[in-house]
Design a protein around this motif. Structure first.
Motif, PDB file in Angstrom:
ATOM      1  N   UNK A 164       0.858  -1.182   0.000  1.00 34.16           N
ATOM      2  CA  UNK A 164       0.000   0.000   0.000  1.00 34.16           C
ATOM      3  C   UNK A 164       0.897   1.237   0.000  1.00 34.16           C
ATOM      4  N   UNK A 165       0.819   2.039  -1.065  1.00 30.96           N
ATOM      5  CA  UNK A 165       1.634   3.252  -1.152  1.00 30.96           C
ATOM      6  C   UNK A 165       1.241   4.205  -0.041  1.00 30.96           C
ATOM      7  N   UNK A 166       2.219   4.626   0.743  1.00 25.70           N
ATOM      8  CA  UNK A 166       1.997   5.550   1.845  1.00 25.70           C
ATOM      9  C   UNK A 166       2.243   6.972   1.350  1.00 25.70           C
ATOM     10  N   UNK A 167       1.238   7.821   1.473  1.00 24.86           N
ATOM     11  CA  UNK A 167       1.386   9.212   1.041  1.00 24.86           C
ATOM     12  C   UNK A 167       1.125  10.137   2.231  1.00 24.86           C
ATOM     13  N   UNK A 168       1.610  11.373   2.117  1.00 26.85           N
ATOM     14  CA  UNK A 168       1.371  12.363   3.163  1.00 26.85           C
ATOM     15  C   UNK A 168       2.183  12.119   4.423  1.00 26.85           C
ATOM     16  N   UNK A 169       3.335  11.469   4.308  1.00 29.23           N
ATOM     17  CA  UNK A 169       4.133  11.133   5.492  1.00 29.23           C
ATOM     18  C   UNK A 169       5.362  12.024   5.649  1.00 29.23           C
ATOM     19  N   UNK A 170       5.452  13.089   4.870  1.00 25.19           N
ATOM     20  CA  UNK A 170       6.614  13.977   4.884  1.00 25.19           C
ATOM     21  C   UNK A 170       6.908  14.504   6.287  1.00 25.19           C
ATOM     22  N   UNK A 171       5.874  14.882   7.030  1.00 21.90           N
ATOM     23  CA  UNK A 171       6.060  15.516   8.339  1.00 21.90           C
ATOM     24  C   UNK A 171       5.827  14.560   9.504  1.00 21.90           C
ATOM     25  N   UNK A 172       5.752  13.254   9.233  1.00 18.16           N
ATOM     26  CA  UNK A 172       5.419  12.312  10.298  1.00 18.16           C
ATOM     27  C   UNK A 172       6.450  12.379  11.422  1.00 18.16           C
ATOM     28  N   UNK A 173       5.959  12.317  12.636  1.00 18.77           N
ATOM     29  CA  UNK A 173       6.828  12.329  13.798  1.00 18.77           C
ATOM     30  C   UNK A 173       6.809  10.976  14.479  1.00 18.77           C
ATOM     31  N   UNK A 174       7.590  10.852  15.549  1.00 17.27           N
ATOM     32  CA  UNK A 174       7.618   9.614  16.316  1.00 17.27           C
ATOM     33  C   UNK A 174       7.166   9.941  17.728  1.00 17.27           C
ATOM     34  N   UNK A 175       6.047   9.351  18.114  1.00 21.27           N
ATOM     35  CA  UNK A 175       5.476   9.624  19.430  1.00 21.27           C
ATOM     36  C   UNK A 175       6.062   8.710  20.494  1.00 21.27           C
ATOM     37  N   UNK A 176       6.592   7.562  20.072  1.00 24.44           N
ATOM     38  CA  UNK A 176       7.164   6.632  21.039  1.00 24.44           C
ATOM     39  C   UNK A 176       7.994   5.577  20.343  1.00 24.44           C
ATOM     40  N   UNK A 177       8.876   4.931  21.108  1.00 29.22           N
ATOM     41  CA  UNK A 177       9.724   3.866  20.573  1.00 29.22           C
ATOM     42  C   UNK A 177       9.956   2.888  21.710  1.00 29.22           C
ATOM     43  N   UNK A 178       9.384   1.684  21.570  1.00 33.14           N
ATOM     44  CA  UNK A 178       9.562   0.726  22.647  1.00 33.14           C
ATOM     45  C   UNK A 178      10.340  -0.496  22.184  1.00 33.14           C
ATOM     46  N   UNK A 179      11.213  -1.023  23.066  1.00 35.61           N
ATOM     47  CA  UNK A 179      11.980  -2.216  22.710  1.00 35.61           C
ATOM     48  C   UNK A 179      11.079  -3.444  22.691  1.00 35.61           C
ATOM     49  N   UNK A 180      11.410  -4.380  21.822  1.00 39.22           N
ATOM     50  CA  UNK A 180      10.724  -5.667  21.761  1.00 39.22           C
ATOM     51  C   UNK A 180      11.815  -6.725  21.913  1.00 39.22           C
ATOM     52  N   UNK A 181      11.904  -7.301  23.094  1.00 39.64           N
ATOM     53  CA  UNK A 181      12.968  -8.257  23.372  1.00 39.64           C
ATOM     54  C   UNK A 181      14.329  -7.625  23.126  1.00 39.64           C
ATOM     55  N   UNK A 182      15.249  -8.425  22.634  1.00 42.00           N
ATOM     56  CA  UNK A 182      16.583  -7.915  22.294  1.00 42.00           C
ATOM     57  C   UNK A 182      16.792  -7.889  20.794  1.00 42.00           C
ATOM     58  N   UNK A 183      15.700  -7.859  20.023  1.00 44.03           N
ATOM     59  CA  UNK A 183      15.852  -8.013  18.579  1.00 44.03           C
ATOM     60  C   UNK A 183      15.130  -6.962  17.753  1.00 44.03           C
ATOM     61  N   UNK A 184      14.309  -6.108  18.365  1.00 48.07           N
ATOM     62  CA  UNK A 184      13.506  -5.180  17.564  1.00 48.07           C
ATOM     63  C   UNK A 184      13.038  -3.996  18.405  1.00 48.07           C
ATOM     64  N   UNK A 185      12.479  -3.004  17.686  1.00 49.20           N
ATOM     65  CA  UNK A 185      11.788  -1.892  18.333  1.00 49.20           C
ATOM     66  C   UNK A 185      10.444  -1.696  17.625  1.00 49.20           C
ATOM     67  N   UNK A 186       9.519  -1.118  18.381  1.00 45.80           N
ATOM     68  CA  UNK A 186       8.186  -0.852  17.846  1.00 45.80           C
ATOM     69  C   UNK A 186       7.909   0.641  18.015  1.00 45.80           C
ATOM     70  N   UNK A 187       8.027   1.400  16.906  1.00 43.18           N
ATOM     71  CA  UNK A 187       7.735   2.838  17.006  1.00 43.18           C
ATOM     72  C   UNK A 187       6.237   3.115  16.938  1.00 43.18           C
ATOM     73  N   UNK A 188       5.837   4.194  17.582  1.00 45.58           N
ATOM     74  CA  UNK A 188       4.493   4.731  17.411  1.00 45.58           C
ATOM     75  C   UNK A 188       4.678   6.061  16.695  1.00 45.58           C
ATOM     76  N   UNK A 189       4.094   6.166  15.504  1.00 48.15           N
ATOM     77  CA  UNK A 189       4.242   7.378  14.708  1.00 48.15           C
ATOM     78  C   UNK A 189       3.126   8.372  15.040  1.00 48.15           C
TER      79      UNK A 189
END
Length: 139
Positions: free
Chosen positions: A52-77
């Motif tokens: 799905x082509x994502x449009x209108x994301x030029x100004x997107x910010x990051x509201x949060x970033x949480x670790x997932x185990x020792x292998x990943x992160x899960x951002x909240x935009x």
């Protein structure tokens, strides 16, 4: 071999996620790039050709970033998207292939008629290029 992130810094003002890895590589990943290449089903679809082509994301910010185990992160935009799990390997791939990923995304925007929708312009300096400071205007 699996990559391991050794440092994560969220730069909200410049909308950049800085990621350092155990092999010495450091990448500056714009939030826009992270958002439009989210590994979630909402963006990727459920199979080849269903992206799905994502449009209108030029100004997107990051509201949060949480670790997932020792292998990943899960951002909240800032647009509410929070279903993508970004593994260290995926973040490394985004950093290492950033220039080509931007070209692909800009080409898809262009083909869909959203030419000026990205914060990146075709041929614009990419964050992986040597850092330049200032606003980009000639004085």
């Amino acid at each position: 071999m699996m990559k391991q992130a050794t440092g994560l810094t969220v730069h909200n003002k410049s909308r950049i996620l800085e990621v350092s890895f155990d092999d010495g590589a450091t990448f500056e990943l714009p939030f826009e790039l992270l958002r439009v290449y989210s590994p979630s089903a909402e963006v990727k679809g459920h199979g080849a050709g269903q992206e799905v082509l994502q449009v209108g994301k030029r100004e997107v910010g990051m509201a949060g970033l949480e670790p997932v185990g020792n292998y990943a992160v899960k951002p909240t935009f800032s647009d509410g998207h929070d279903s993508g799990l970004y593994t260290w390997d995926y973040l490394y791939k985004l950093g290492a292939e950033q220039e080509q990923l931007w070209k692909d995304y800009l080409a898809r925007l262009h083909a869909a008629g959203f030419e000026g929708d990205s914060g990146r312009a075709s041929g614009a300096a990419l964050p992986s290029a040597p850092k330049a400071h200032g606003c980009g205007h000639k004085h």
